[in-house]
Design an enzyme around this catalytic site. Structure first.
Site, PDB file in Angstrom:
ATOM      1  N   ARG A   1       0.819  -1.217   0.000  1.00 49.76           N
ATOM      2  CA  ARG A   1       0.000   0.000   0.000  1.00 49.76           C
ATOM      3  C   ARG A   1       0.852   1.267   0.000  1.00 49.76           C
ATOM      4  NH1 ARG A   1      -5.084  -1.656   3.921  1.00 49.76           N
ATOM      5  NH2 ARG A   1      -6.248  -2.666   2.249  1.00 49.76           N
TER       6      ARG A   1
ATOM      7  N   GLY B   1     -12.739  -3.700   0.984  1.00 50.03           N
ATOM      8  CA  GLY B   1     -14.132  -3.269   1.083  1.00 50.03           C
ATOM      9  C   GLY B   1     -14.532  -2.335  -0.053  1.00 50.03           C
TER      10      GLY B   1
ATOM     11  N   LYS C   1     -19.725 -16.157   3.368  1.00 48.29           N
ATOM     12  CA  LYS C   1     -21.182 -16.343   3.311  1.00 48.29           C
ATOM     13  C   LYS C   1     -21.793 -15.735   2.047  1.00 48.29           C
ATOM     14  CE  LYS C   1     -22.459 -14.188   7.095  1.00 48.29           C
ATOM     15  NZ  LYS C   1     -21.373 -13.606   7.878  1.00 48.29           N
TER      16      LYS C   1
ATOM     17  N   GLY D   1      -9.749  -8.093   0.016  1.00 52.16           N
ATOM     18  CA  GLY D   1      -8.601  -8.003   0.919  1.00 52.16           C
ATOM     19  C   GLY D   1      -7.825  -9.301   1.022  1.00 52.16           C
TER      20      GLY D   1
HETATM   21  P1  ADP Z   1     -11.913 -10.924   0.589  1.00 52.05           P
HETATM   22  O1  ADP Z   1     -11.284 -10.314   1.803  1.00 52.05           O
HETATM   23  O2  ADP Z   1     -10.911 -11.335  -0.444  1.00 52.05           O
HETATM   24  O3  ADP Z   1     -13.030 -10.100   0.042  1.00 52.05           O
HETATM   25  P2  ADP Z   1     -13.774 -12.411   2.120  1.00 52.05           P
HETATM   26  O4  ADP Z   1     -13.510 -11.510   3.290  1.00 52.05           O
HETATM   27  O5  ADP Z   1     -15.048 -12.312   1.450  1.00 52.05           O
HETATM   28  O6  ADP Z   1     -12.580 -12.263   1.068  1.00 52.05           O
HETATM   29  O7  ADP Z   1     -13.612 -13.913   2.541  1.00 52.05           O
HETATM   30  C1  ADP Z   1     -12.596 -14.373   3.353  1.00 52.05           C
HETATM   31  C2  ADP Z   1     -13.128 -15.259   4.403  1.00 52.05           C
HETATM   32  O8  ADP Z   1     -13.852 -16.369   3.869  1.00 52.05           O
HETATM   33  C3  ADP Z   1     -11.970 -15.819   5.185  1.00 52.05           C
HETATM   34  O9  ADP Z   1     -12.100 -15.405   6.533  1.00 52.05           O
HETATM   35  C4  ADP Z   1     -12.136 -17.303   5.035  1.00 52.05           C
HETATM   36  O10 ADP Z   1     -11.833 -18.028   6.211  1.00 52.05           O
HETATM   37  C5  ADP Z   1     -13.609 -17.461   4.714  1.00 52.05           C
HETATM   38  N1  ADP Z   1     -13.857 -18.751   4.061  1.00 52.05           N
HETATM   39  C6  ADP Z   1     -13.420 -19.186   2.869  1.00 52.05           C
HETATM   40  N2  ADP Z   1     -13.783 -20.471   2.651  1.00 52.05           N
HETATM   41  C7  ADP Z   1     -14.455 -20.879   3.747  1.00 52.05           C
HETATM   42  C8  ADP Z   1     -15.070 -22.097   4.146  1.00 52.05           C
HETATM   43  N3  ADP Z   1     -15.065 -23.160   3.351  1.00 52.05           N
HETATM   44  N4  ADP Z   1     -15.669 -22.129   5.351  1.00 52.05           N
HETATM   45  C9  ADP Z   1     -15.681 -21.045   6.147  1.00 52.05           C
HETATM   46  N5  ADP Z   1     -15.115 -19.866   5.846  1.00 52.05           N
HETATM   47  C10 ADP Z   1     -14.500 -19.779   4.660  1.00 52.05           C
HETATM   48 MG    MG Z   2     -12.100  -9.954   3.732  1.00 55.54          MG
END
Ligand code: ADP
Ligand code: MG
Length: 396
Positions: free
Chosen positions: A37, A374, A198, A351
């Site tokens: 960053r 975000g 989710k 992220g």
């Molecule tokens: P990003 O930060 O790239 O946008 P997210 O914050 O949406 O990604 O997703 C990351 C989260 O999703 C992590 O905390 C990870 O543990 C969770 N995750 C990924 N696969 C699973 C799974 N099979 N079961 C539970 N949590 C999961």
């Molecule tokens: Mg995230």
């Protein structure tokens, strides 16, 4: 981009307040774990130095919740910035007030001052008008280069723009162009890969991209919901009732639009949701009822790969597994390597996804890795970013 940038304003001799995103990950002893960053805003800072501006940088770091937290002071970031810039950076103990004003008065053309963590003041996050005015008081113009904070209507992203001419920095411009191009004018076939925890976290994104993509690939925790909606056993993986309905709607809409929706064909399951849990890879038809789905399997990565190979544009948001546990990073890592090997336009927004790609040393191999988690998600959801909306429009 329809917003003015630093190139549209006079900077010579001007006091330029620049909002940057120096919210870097810190280790146990305050070490900077990843300075991407800081690298990302160097072009704007160098441009301002070369142009003879008096550069006043401001940022948040971590979540001090309106109080002074010694570990979240910006001085170590200032030191790293100075090394990367090969140029002195003066740090000051606050972001507003008499001491800061004195330092600003002393600034000469081409000099750089870094203000203290904005979030030591609760007024930053509440977008307090008086606080915003005190920040604005320091400068003649405002440059927002903090894409990672652009989805927040805070004093340093939105408030100051009420009091100063406000334009975009080069990072903000680059982010908006890369994400905007991928989302709004992509070369087809166009695929989006969505992971994360989710369905409800990503429903805005799912709904926005269903009108645009040719392929929708789903992994991460949210694939459990889709698998369950299709009648598969998903063991002890939590699936919220309302998420099931959302997944059903997404599948129906995708089918109606002729979008190819792909789910994993195999997954990694574990007996407990823990870093050291025993695990194995199973086909989705053989998921044991007493297990958690932790990752996608390598056969799934191969299936995804076969589709992605035909694509011209790919956006990826959200890891394929429980990325925090090293044992369950395999699917995410394999997918990152696969994307890095493709000629397509590859855009990483999210992220943890960016973290994964950067940790593997593959960021350079992607077309764009967003610095905003975000903010990137909100942009991909098709929603306005308040920090961008507050900037001056381009004159025609
Ligand atoms: P990003 O930060 O790239 O946008 P997210 O914050 O949406 O990604 O997703 C990351 C989260 O999703 C992590 O905390 C990870 O543990 C969770 N995750 C990924 N696969 C699973 C799974 N099979 N079961 C539970 N949590 C999961
Ligand atoms: Mg995230």
């Amino acid at each position: 981009m329809n917003k003015q940038t630093v190139k549209d304003i006079e900077v010579k001799g001007k006091k330029v307040l620049v909002r940057v995103d120096f919210n870097v990950p810190l280790g146990d002893k305050g070490a900077i774990l990843d300075d991407s960053r800081i690298w990302a805003v160097l072009p704007t800072i160098k441009y301002l130095i070369a142009g003879g501006a008096k550069v006043i940088l401001c940022s948040h770091l971590g979540r001090p919740k309106g109080k002074i937290v010694a570990e979240l002071r910006l001085a170590p970031v200032g030191q790293r910035l100075s090394e990367l810039l090969r140029h002195p950076v003066t740090c000051v103990g606050d972001c507003i007030g008499a001491e800061v004003e004195k330092e600003v008065t002393r600034l000469k053309e081409g000099e750089v001052l870094l203000l203290e963590n904005l979030r030591f003041h609760p007024e930053e996050e509440s977008n307090d008008a008086e606080f915003a005015r005190s920040l604005a008081w320091l400068a003649d113009v405002f440059v927002n280069d903090a894409f990672g904070a652009a989805h927040r209507a805070h004093a340093s992203t939105v408030g100051v723009a009420e009091y100063l001419p406000a334009v975009a920095g080069f990072l903000l411009e680059k982010e908006l162009e890369a994400l905007g191009q991928a989302l709004n004018g992509p070369a087809h076939p166009f695929a989006i890969i969505i992971g994360g925890a989710k369905v409800s976290d990503k429903i805005g994104l799912l709904q926005n991209i269903l009108d645009r993509v040719d392929f929708l690939l789903i992994g991460g925790g949210m694939c459990c919901t889709f698998l369950k909606a299709k009648g598969y056993e998903v063991g002890r993986s939590p699936v919220a009732e309302e998420d099931l309905a959302l997944a059903q709607q997404v599948m129906e809409k995708a089918a109606a639009k002729g979008i190819n929706l792909l789910l994993p064909s195999d997954v990694v399951v574990a007996g407990e949701f823990a870093a050291d849990a025993l695990f194995k890879t199973v086909l989705i038809t053989e998921i044991p009822s007493d297990c958690y789905i932790m990752d996608i399997g390598l056969e799934s990565v191969e299936h995804f790969g076969a589709v992605l190979l035909s694509c011209e544009t790919i956006i990826w948001n959200g890891p394929m597994g429980v990325f925090e546990f090293p044992a369950f990073q395999t699917g995410t890592k394999a997918l990152a390597k696969l994307l890095a090997s493709l000629d397509a336009t590859t855009v990483i927004g999210g992220g943890s996804t960016a973290e994964a790609v950067t940790a593997l040393g593959l960021a350079e191999k992607m077309t764009h890795v967003s610095t905003g988690g975000g903010a990137a998600l909100r942009f991909l959801e098709g929603r306005a970013l308040p920090g961008v909306a507050a900037l001056r429009d381009k004159e025609n």
